[in-house]
Structures are given as C-alpha cells and as structure tokens.
Design a protein around this motif. Structure first.
Motif, PDB file in Angstrom:
ATOM      1  N   ASN A 127     -29.051 -52.066 -33.899  1.00  0.00           N
ATOM      2  CA  ASN A 127     -28.800 -50.643 -33.669  1.00  0.00           C
ATOM      3  C   ASN A 127     -27.865 -50.373 -32.505  1.00  0.00           C
ATOM      4  OD1 ASN A 127     -30.539 -49.715 -35.744  1.00  0.00           O
ATOM      5  ND2 ASN A 127     -32.258 -50.308 -34.416  1.00  0.00           N
ATOM      6  N   GLN A 128     -27.358 -51.429 -31.892  1.00  0.00           N
ATOM      7  CA  GLN A 128     -26.549 -51.199 -30.706  1.00  0.00           C
ATOM      8  C   GLN A 128     -25.228 -51.937 -30.786  1.00  0.00           C
ATOM      9  OE1 GLN A 128     -28.419 -51.185 -27.023  1.00  0.00           O
ATOM     10  NE2 GLN A 128     -30.185 -50.100 -27.777  1.00  0.00           N
ATOM     11  N   LEU A 172     -22.163 -50.997 -31.220  1.00  0.00           N
ATOM     12  CA  LEU A 172     -21.046 -50.480 -30.434  1.00  0.00           C
ATOM     13  C   LEU A 172     -21.167 -50.895 -28.974  1.00  0.00           C
ATOM     14  CD1 LEU A 172     -18.510 -48.724 -30.266  1.00  0.00           C
ATOM     15  CD2 LEU A 172     -19.991 -46.778 -29.784  1.00  0.00           C
ATOM     16  N   GLU A 173     -22.354 -50.686 -28.405  1.00  0.00           N
ATOM     17  CA  GLU A 173     -22.565 -51.050 -27.006  1.00  0.00           C
ATOM     18  C   GLU A 173     -22.318 -52.546 -26.814  1.00  0.00           C
ATOM     19  OE1 GLU A 173     -24.352 -49.185 -28.904  1.00  0.00           O
ATOM     20  OE2 GLU A 173     -25.681 -47.819 -27.814  1.00  0.00           O
ATOM     21  N   GLN A 209     -18.681 -53.222 -26.795  1.00  0.00           N
ATOM     22  CA  GLN A 209     -18.102 -52.699 -25.553  1.00  0.00           C
ATOM     23  C   GLN A 209     -18.431 -53.605 -24.373  1.00  0.00           C
ATOM     24  OE1 GLN A 209     -19.785 -48.766 -25.713  1.00  0.00           O
ATOM     25  NE2 GLN A 209     -17.909 -47.866 -26.519  1.00  0.00           N
ATOM     26  N   ARG A 234     -18.276 -48.824 -39.934  1.00  0.00           N
ATOM     27  CA  ARG A 234     -17.188 -48.149 -39.243  1.00  0.00           C
ATOM     28  C   ARG A 234     -17.736 -46.982 -38.421  1.00  0.00           C
ATOM     29  NH1 ARG A 234     -13.055 -48.546 -42.737  1.00  0.00           N
ATOM     30  NH2 ARG A 234     -12.183 -50.177 -41.433  1.00  0.00           N
ATOM     31  N   ALA A 235     -18.721 -46.289 -38.977  1.00  0.00           N
ATOM     32  CA  ALA A 235     -19.330 -45.191 -38.240  1.00  0.00           C
ATOM     33  C   ALA A 235     -20.006 -45.712 -36.977  1.00  0.00           C
ATOM     34  CB  ALA A 235     -20.332 -44.455 -39.111  1.00  0.00           C
ATOM     35  N   GLN A 236     -20.500 -46.941 -37.032  1.00  0.00           N
ATOM     36  CA  GLN A 236     -21.171 -47.501 -35.858  1.00  0.00           C
ATOM     37  C   GLN A 236     -20.180 -47.981 -34.805  1.00  0.00           C
ATOM     38  OE1 GLN A 236     -23.882 -50.606 -37.060  1.00  0.00           O
ATOM     39  NE2 GLN A 236     -24.978 -49.264 -38.469  1.00  0.00           N
ATOM     40  N   ILE A 237     -19.135 -48.686 -35.242  1.00  0.00           N
ATOM     41  CA  ILE A 237     -18.301 -49.360 -34.242  1.00  0.00           C
ATOM     42  C   ILE A 237     -16.853 -48.908 -34.225  1.00  0.00           C
ATOM     43  CG2 ILE A 237     -19.804 -51.387 -34.217  1.00  0.00           C
ATOM     44  CD1 ILE A 237     -17.757 -52.866 -35.873  1.00  0.00           C
ATOM     45  N   GLY A 238     -16.493 -47.965 -35.109  1.00  0.00           N
ATOM     46  CA  GLY A 238     -15.180 -47.318 -35.043  1.00  0.00           C
ATOM     47  C   GLY A 238     -14.008 -48.253 -34.887  1.00  0.00           C
ATOM     48  N   GLU A 239     -13.276 -48.085 -33.800  1.00  0.00           N
ATOM     49  CA  GLU A 239     -12.009 -48.785 -33.631  1.00  0.00           C
ATOM     50  C   GLU A 239     -12.150 -50.305 -33.549  1.00  0.00           C
ATOM     51  OE1 GLU A 239     -10.085 -48.753 -29.817  1.00  0.00           O
ATOM     52  OE2 GLU A 239     -11.846 -47.942 -28.823  1.00  0.00           O
ATOM     53  N   TYR A 240     -13.386 -50.787 -33.381  1.00  0.00           N
ATOM     54  CA  TYR A 240     -13.555 -52.232 -33.292  1.00  0.00           C
ATOM     55  C   TYR A 240     -13.547 -52.914 -34.663  1.00  0.00           C
ATOM     56  CZ  TYR A 240     -14.725 -51.484 -28.426  1.00  0.00           C
ATOM     57  OH  TYR A 240     -14.665 -51.121 -27.112  1.00  0.00           O
ATOM     58  N   LEU A 241     -13.742 -52.121 -35.713  1.00  0.00           N
ATOM     59  CA  LEU A 241     -13.736 -52.714 -37.046  1.00  0.00           C
ATOM     60  C   LEU A 241     -12.293 -52.795 -37.547  1.00  0.00           C
ATOM     61  CD1 LEU A 241     -15.824 -53.657 -39.223  1.00  0.00           C
ATOM     62  CD2 LEU A 241     -15.390 -51.475 -40.347  1.00  0.00           C
ATOM     63  N   VAL A 296     -11.055 -58.276 -32.883  1.00  0.00           N
ATOM     64  CA  VAL A 296     -10.397 -57.044 -32.431  1.00  0.00           C
ATOM     65  C   VAL A 296     -10.847 -56.710 -31.003  1.00  0.00           C
ATOM     66  CG1 VAL A 296     -10.259 -54.543 -32.770  1.00  0.00           C
ATOM     67  CG2 VAL A 296     -10.058 -56.071 -34.734  1.00  0.00           C
TER      68      VAL A 296
END
Ligand SMILES: Nc1ncnc2c1ncn2[C@@H]1O[C@H](COP(=O)(O)OP(=O)(O)O)[C@@H](O)[C@H]1O
Ligand SMILES: [Mg+2]
Lengths: 333, 462
Positions: A121-122, A124-125, A128, A180-187, A209
């Motif tokens: 669940n984390q 993106l974090e 980052q 993509r909704a979770q990690i956006g630009e990282y995907l 990426v």
C-alpha cells in the motif's frame, strides 16, 4: 516499512535469494575492500542478515534500523558483534542520515543498502525513498530494493468485472491503470497492461525509472547498473533489484564473465522457484547432477510438480541454484 | 554650456538575449511540447474536416526521436507555405491574426525558435509544402551569443514527393540536453506530458510517437449512468456560451471514495500520483492539469480546500472558440489567464460542481465503503466525447446562455448525523494501544482510535 517476521526456514526462496545476494557482495566488494563498506538494512529482531553478511563477506561495519524502539532493544541484545549499530529510524529518514551513518564507522567509505519493503500500500513512498537514498549514494555503493509484486494487490477480485466498470480495456490494462494511479510518473509511460505474470517486470521498470530520476537529480552523474534481478513467491510474490553505483570518473563494475546472474537488461528477471525437496530427493538429484534435467526427472520416477514440464523446470531451477539451496536441520544451541 | 550633440542608442535586442536568456524561462519538456503544438496548428490549417467533427486530425501525426545523439520531430501537417516562411523565422510575430478564424494556439511567434535555441548547437528546419520545399540552417556560428548576425541562409526548391510537412533536426545537442535525453525518467515524463497535454487532440485522431512508441491519449473519464429519476452517481454538467466562447464544465468522481485509512497514509505522501483536481482545456489543448488550488475554486465560495479525502473528484473545464484571443490563455503560453471574464463564468459553475461532490464525500465520511454499491451501478465514461447531461437534460441557467445539470446523488442509508473525532498522540503510545487492542502494534492510528471509541461506547450503553 516493516521487516517480515517469518523465519527464513519457512521461506526457502527468500533464503536462496539472499544467498545469491551474499555471493554478489563477495563478488563486488574486493574491488575496494570489504572493510571499506557499511552494510545497512532492517535487521529484524534477530539480525539474521547482518550475521550472515558479516560471516560470509567480512564486511565488519553493520548498521540496522527499525522504527520500533522495542525491536531495536532486542536487536541490541542479538548483536553478532560489538560494531553493529542498531538505531530507531524510519526508512523515510534513512536518506538524510546516510552520511552520518557512514561516519559512525572508522575507515568506511561505501555502503551496501538493502531497502526490504513488503507493504503493497505504500509503493509511491517506497519509490520516493529509494530515489532519495539513491541520489545520495557514491560510486562503489550497492543498493538493493525489494518490493511487493503480488498480483492480487492490484486486482483483489480477480476477473470480477471491476475492470469493466472502470472503463478499462482488459484486466491487464486495469491493473496497469491501478498501478499508475499509485506511482504515477515512476511507472514507464509506455507500459499499457500488466499481465498475470508481468508485475515483477513492471515494478523493475519502475525502479529503473526511479533510479534514472535519482541519477538526474543527484547532479553527480551517477550511473545505476542492475547486477541482480530476482523474483520469487514464498507467500506473496516479491521482486528485488540490486544495482551498483558508479560514475564516469569512478568506475565500479561487475564482471559478467564471472558473475553468472548478470541481467542483460532491466527486463531480464531471474525467477527463483526452488522445488520443495526432501533430503533424500536432494541427494539423489545431486548424485545425477551431470545428467539432463529430463533424464533426472525420468530416473526419479515421480513428478516433483503438477506436470512433467513443470517438474523438469523445477529440476532445472534446482540445478542452477543448487549451490544456494537451503538444508535446514534442527540443532540444539 | 556645451553644445548638445544628437546621438543614437541601439535599442534592439542582443543575440544573447534570445539564444541563451529566453531559453532559461522554459523547461525542456515544455519547449518540446511547443514544437508538437506547431504540428497541431499545421494540421488545423491543413485539414479539410470540420474541427468539431469526430476525428478532424485523423491521419496527421508527429514523430519524435529523442536520443543523446540527436533530436528530431517530423510531421505530415502541411509544411510551411511560402507566404508564411518569412514570419516563421522571425523572433516574435509581426501579425498576431494570421490564422484568421482558425483556433490555433501559436500567437507569439517564439516557440519553434526557442526550442531550437534551447536544445541545439546546430539545427536545420526542413519544410515541404504545396508551393515548394526549403530548409533553413542554424549554424553554430549563428547561434553563438556573441554573434550579431541575424540573417539566416535558406535554400529553396520545388515541392518534393511525399508528405507535406516540417522536419526539425537538431543534430548537435548541447551537453546538458544530451544528458537529459539519455535519461529514462526524463523520457518517461516527456511521453506522459504529451499524453496529458495533447490527450484531447489525440482523441480526435492526431497521433504522436516518441522513439517509435505510439502514445495513447489521456483523457478524463467520470462515473455516470443514464439520466433517470433514480438518484445515482452522475457528474455535474454545465454547457453554455459566453462572448462567442463555448464553455463546458463537468465535475464528478473518477474513482470510488477513498477510505479513511488510505487518507492517513496519503496525507504524508508529498506527491499525489492520481488525476484528481480540475483541468482546463482550450480548443482541445490542456492548459492546466489536475489543479487543486483556489484557481479552480477549491477553498472558495463554500467549497472546502483540497484535501486527500477529495482525491476521487476530478473535473474538466472546456473552452472553445475560433478566436484564440478570446480564450483565457495567459501570455506565458500553456498557462491559464484566471482573471478573464470568460474564465469567471466557468469557475462559477466549477464551484457548484465541486460543492456537490465534496458534500457527498463528507456525507459518506467514515462509511466510504457504503458508497461502493452506488459506484458499482455506474460506469466510467469519457467526459468530452460521451457525457451530454447538460445539453440533453439540463435546466436553463438564469441570466446566461447556458444549461446545467445538477445530479441528485444517493444518500447514506444510515442518515444519523455524524461527527468527526480527531486527535494526536505520541507514536509509541498509539503503538502500545494498537498492540493492546490488536496484538499488532502497526495498525492504522485511525483504526486504533475508532476501536477505543467503539469499546467505550459499548460500556457507556450498558
Ligand atoms: N510543424 C509546423 N508545421 C507548419 N508550420 C509550422 C510548423 N512549425 C512552425 N511552423 C510555422 O512557423 C511559425 C512560427 O512558429 P513558432 O515559432 O512556434 O511561433 P508561433 O507558433 O507562435 O507562430 C508558425 O506560426 C508556423 O507558421
Ligand atoms: Mg508555436
């Protein structure tokens, strides 16, 4: 981030994965000398990884962090040697503490960092944090990142039609959209669908990426080269990337001639799926190890897996990873 | 007294200003988006289809090659006709109205040149149009900031076979640009940026590829269902005409409500990856993406400020006019002029829409999953091409040439009024209570707090 508390003996694939990693450290650190390195990871209650890294690679500088104070107290009790630092620290603070951690140890200049994430669940974090740590690394450093790639975490209900209501083209496109909704630009932008088996490479693409973002933002011309990409499933499927850091002026390489698990590129994932073998089966296969996997399968006279092909693949996997195979015995301490 | 000698000062620009100062004001990816803008302007001039038809840009495309060695963009959008050449290479447009009735966005006559200056040590612009072909070279010498030469060499020839179009080749990249182009995350962002900004044009048939990868349009979809007397999840929709500018505003949910436990985590995450917020589109070009500020009405006129609990809400403001000057586009291109009257007219509608969905979200606070059954009855559909609630079922807006559709959203079955309780305690204390209640110190703080409350509620009611 929290270290999984399930012991290694219940996770044979994780065990093999770590064995290969230890082998890799041994392959890499002599370029600069083991005593130059600090090994940094979440040690869990027992500091198992730290003990093994110390015993097998000779890296004397060990650092463990955990966000729970009581875990840190227990780690301090279990320290394999005096020079292990155990500190209460969240993984989100690691990046900013990195330099300070290294300066705790005399003579240390480089780090081996393992960010062992489990929480789906984390993501993106986690990416980052990975970027934040990566852009503070130096040539000669080794970074290892484990992420959760359990497919139901993108698609809890399987084919229940959630993808149709969301207006997606297919279940794979839906999973991709969720991620993509979770990690956006990282995907990777050109990723359009995640097949049932495609989650590990999707996350490896995202890690690559992430690292190129770190490379750009480090302002130090850092390169991150993948040297070990693995995926396994003991309970939930986990995927791990290990990269080495260098720059044009300060090269640091893995020799693909002598390092046999060197991936060709970010898509080249090593699947670790150890068949569950009894000691007797293991001895038998070891005895016939020079034969082809098909012949060994025949000679065993029973399938190790559901189908003949899967059984042969299992033997193949065993042959490749035999050296790292666990053999757990009960001992009285 | 000394005699006054008449003299003159040079009041013109320097080369340095254009080739090395101006280029700092724009990000590399935006500079490249400017070039794609030009291709689309070209396609608008060339296409014979009506621009408000389904696929007026079908067949038109731009192909980009972005590598550490070179940058290239080539299109089949008509090329630069003889009449346009002179102006095309000037810095600044002498004549702002040259496209007459066409809704192009080129206005200031700087995009192409600025992109070339930003990226290249040398570059060439090739064009093939109905009335002839030419190429113009920007040499290293010409691009030297010290050089005061302003004339450019052009070689003209007759029309060549093949497509009419423009090709810009930057064969010698500046070092920092070459480095950016070797970076995966830069390319990734560039591709995503093109999909975001040109999504609605791509939806109308325009195609873009980067390094051989065909990009896919990114457009907004919202949960809706056919109009009926039932209260169901549908968007707010507004459609009107203001000073010959068509305005459409649609606000709604693009995903089911976010559960409280998720919100706790996400307030800490510095970047919100999702498409929440309001986007503004002028003549199919996105000029503001996923805005969550007062610019689009958040925190104003009774709408609460943006907060992660509202990250299921998104909306689209669309302006359309053949007179580019009437559109609320600010002079810093790709930006919104939030102070224009036409924008205020739209913003009024947006705040109404936002209020509808923020209050729905608030009514379901703490019982978010109860709303799931309503979401399950709706499906997401594309706002721009399929949602027509205002036109078809809207009511007249008083004092304006506009219609609006205010959805009747479902109510929670459990209508008791609810209160939010929130408080802060030290981490180790929360963990201790979590351990005590759940034999797990790592539960979400909100779940720990709620469990404490529930247990004492039971006690209190005994
Ligand atoms: N790809 C293209 N296709 C057709 N015409 C183009 C193209 N790129 C540039 N031009 C011409 O060059 C002119 C100058 O472009 P630019 O410097 O971006 O300024 P602007 O778009 O504001 O006019 C355009 O107005 C157009 O006439
Ligand atoms: Mg332009």
């Amino acid at each position: 981030m929290s270290a999984s508390t399930i012991p290694y003996r219940l996770r044979p694939n994780k065990f093999i994965d770590r064995e290969i990693f230890v082998d890799l450290i041994n392959h890499l650190v002599p370029q600069r000398g083991a005593s130059e390195y600090v090994y940094i990871s979440m040690g869990g209650m027992h500091l198992v990884d730290h003990s093994i890294v110390y015993r097998r690679t000779g890296i004397p500088n060990l650092y463990s962090f955990d966000h729970e104070e009581k875990t840190v107290r227990r780690q301090n009790f279990n320290r394999p040697l005096e020079t292990v630092f155990c500190e209460q620290l969240g993984s989100d603070q690691l990046a900013s503490k990195l330099d300070q951690i290294v300066s705790n140890f005399d003579n240390a200049a480089n780090v081996v960092v393992w960010l062992d994430y489990t929480d789906p669940n984390q993501r993106l974090e986690q990416l980052q944090e990975t970027a934040a740590v990566a852009m503070r690394l130096q040539p000669g450093d080794i970074l290892r990142v484990t992420v959760n790639t359990h497919i139901p975490t993108l698609d809890e209900n399987g084919d229940s039609g959630a993808w149709k209501a969301a207006g997606a083209e297919s279940p794979g496109a839906y999973r991709c959209e969720r991620l993509r909704a979770q990690i956006g630009e990282y995907l990777p932008t050109d990723l359009r669908a995640i097949a049932e088996t495609g989650f590990p490479s999707a996350m490896l693409g995202s890690i690559s990426v992430t690292l190129s973002k770190a490379s750009r933002e480090s302002g130090a011309g850092l390169n991150f080269q993948p040297v070990l990409l693995t995926s396994y499933k003991d309970g939930q499927r986990m995927t791990t990337a290990t990269v080495i850091v260098d720059s044009e002026d300060h090269p640091f390489r893995a020799d693909s001639k002598t390092w046999r698990f060197m991936p060709k590129d970010w898509m080249d994932v090593l699947e670790i799926s150890a068949p569950d073998l009894s000691l007797r089966e293991k001895y038998r296969i070891d005895h016939e190890i020079s034969k082809s996997s098909a012949d060994i399968n025949q000679s065993l006279g029973f399938p190790l897996s559901e189908t003949e092909n899967k059984s042969i693949a299992a033997i193949e996997s065993y042959k490749m990873l035999r050296r790292y195979y666990p053999s757990f015995h009960h001992t009285e301490a | 007294m000394t005699e006054e000698t008449p003299a003159e000062l040079f009041g013109g620009p320097t080369k340095r200003f254009f080739v090395s100062m101006l280029t700092r004001d724009i990000e590399l990816d935006d500079a490249i988006l400017d070039l794609v803008d030009n291709c689309i302007d070209g396609a608008m001039r060339t296409t014979s289809a009506a621009l408000d038809s389904d696929k007026p840009y079908a067949g038109f495309r731009a192909d980009l090659t972005v590598t550490p060695e070179k940058f290239e963009i080539s299109d089949n959008c008509g090329g630069i006709p003889s009449d346009y050449i002179e102006e095309a290479f000037q810095l600044g447009r002498p004549n702002i109205k040259k496209d007459g009735d066409l809704p192009t966005v080129g206005m200031y006559g700087i995009g192409m040149k600025r992109a070339i200056f930003k990226m290249g040590k040398t570059a060439t612009v090739f064009s093939n149009a109905d009335d002839g072909a030419f190429h113009v070279d920007y040499s290293a010498q010409w691009l030297n900031p010290e050089n005061t030469e302003w004339t450019l060499p052009i070689s003209r020839q007759g029309r060549k076979n093949g497509d009419n179009g423009v090709r810009i080749l930057v064969s010698d990249l500046k070092d920092e640009i070459s480095k950016a182009f070797s970076n995966k995350s830069f390319l990734n962002r560039l591709m995503a940026g093109i999909q975001d900004h040109f999504g609605y044009l791509m939806q109308k048939g325009f195609e873009v590829s980067v390094n051989g990868v065909d990009l896919v349009p990114k457009t907004l979809g919202l949960y809706t269902s056919a109009h009926s007397g039932e209260s169901e999840i549908r968007p707010f929709d507004y459609s009107g005409l203001f000073d010959s500018v068509e305005i459409r505003v649609t606000v709604g949910f693009f995903r089911a409500l976010v559960r409280e436990a998720e919100i706790d985590k996400e307030t800490e995450a510095p970047v919100d990856a999702e498409a929440a917020g309001i986007s503004v589109v002028c003549n199919d070009r996105v000029i503001l993406l996923g805005d969550r500020t007062i610019k689009t009405g958040w925190g104003d006129a009774g709408v609460p400020r943006y907060h992660p609990q509202f990250r299921s809400i998104a909306g689209l403001i669309e302006f359309r006019s053949n007179d580019a000057e009437k559109l609320p586009i600010s002079t810093t291109k790709r930006g919104l002029d939030a102070g224009s009257d036409v924008y205020f007219a739209a913003r009024k509608a947006v705040t109404e829409g936002l209020k509808t969905f923020t209050s729905f979200t608030n009514r379901f606070k703490g019982i978010e999953s109860e709303a799931n059954e309503f979401f399950a009855k709706s499906a997401r559909s594309d706002v721009k091409t399929t949602i027509r609630l205002a036109q078809e079922h809207g009511t007249q807006v008083r004092g304006a040439n506009a219609k609006k559709y205010v959805p009747v959203l479902p109510e929670p079955t459990n209508k008791e009024s609810r209160k939010r309780i929130s408080f802060i305690r030290p981490d180790d204390e929360v963990r201790a209570v979590s351990e005590y209640l759940f034999q797990d110190s790592g539960q979400q703080p909100s779940i720990v707090g709620a469990e404490c409350f529930d247990r004492f509620l039971k006690e209190a009611r005994k």
